[in-house]
Design a protein around this motif. Structure first.
Motif, mmCIF file in Angstrom:
data_model
loop_
_atom_site.group_PDB
_atom_site.id
_atom_site.type_symbol
_atom_site.label_atom_id
_atom_site.label_comp_id
_atom_site.label_asym_id
_atom_site.label_seq_id
_atom_site.Cartn_x
_atom_site.Cartn_y
_atom_site.Cartn_z
ATOM 1 N N LEU A 71 0.797 6.690 -34.643
ATOM 2 C CA LEU A 71 1.148 7.485 -35.805
ATOM 3 C C LEU A 71 2.561 8.047 -35.695
ATOM 4 N N TRP A 72 2.945 8.552 -34.504
ATOM 5 C CA TRP A 72 4.269 9.137 -34.324
ATOM 6 C C TRP A 72 5.358 8.103 -34.583
ATOM 7 N N LEU A 76 8.266 8.224 -37.578
ATOM 8 C CA LEU A 76 9.702 8.121 -37.291
ATOM 9 C C LEU A 76 10.345 6.965 -38.049
ATOM 10 N N GLU A 77 9.675 5.816 -38.056
ATOM 11 C CA GLU A 77 10.252 4.656 -38.729
ATOM 12 C C GLU A 77 10.299 4.841 -40.236
ATOM 13 N N SER A 78 9.295 5.491 -40.808
ATOM 14 C CA SER A 78 9.318 5.693 -42.255
ATOM 15 C C SER A 78 10.354 6.743 -42.656
ATOM 16 N N TRP A 83 14.844 3.535 -34.345
ATOM 17 C CA TRP A 83 15.888 3.967 -33.417
ATOM 18 C C TRP A 83 17.236 3.330 -33.722
ATOM 19 N N ARG A 84 17.229 2.128 -34.235
ATOM 20 C CA ARG A 84 18.507 1.451 -34.494
ATOM 21 C C ARG A 84 19.317 2.230 -35.523
ATOM 22 N N SER A 85 18.702 2.612 -36.625
ATOM 23 C CA SER A 85 19.438 3.357 -37.637
ATOM 24 C C SER A 85 19.812 4.749 -37.144
#
Length: 98
Positions: A71-72, A76-78, A83-85
């Motif tokens: 879930l974490w 973060l991705e949404s 991490w790349r962005s």
């Protein structure tokens, strides 16, 4: 954690340890670096927040690459696009995206 927050927290730690009284700021008899050393090396084992923050960010980065689900990670991705962005945006601004 933004460096301004780290600086403020370190100031709070130092003022607790060395104190501020009615007579003003007191003398720091020990270097802050020595206070952060482990007790076995005659320190007080207070965490160096800058190093601790880097370690946590490294751990999150590693977990995001090795963990396939969670879930974490989805949050973060949404919110930030992964991490790349985060790394790309970090180079453009001084503040923390978090």
């Amino acid at each position: 954690m933004p460096s301004a927050v780290v600086d403020k927290m370190v100031r709070i730690h130092k003022s607790f340890l060395w104190g501020w009284g009615s007579e003003g700021r007191k003398i720091a008899w020990v270097y802050w670096k020595n206070v952060c050393e482990p007790r076995e090396i005659v320190g007080l084992s207070i965490k160096d927040l800058r190093i601790f923050n880097l370690a946590l960010l490294g751990k999150w980065n590693w977990r995001s690459r090795t963990d396939k689900s969670g879930l974490w990670k989805e949050i973060l991705e949404s919110k930030y696009g992964g991490w790349r962005s985060l790394r790309e945006d970090r180079n453009r601004c001084r503040g923390s995206l978090w």
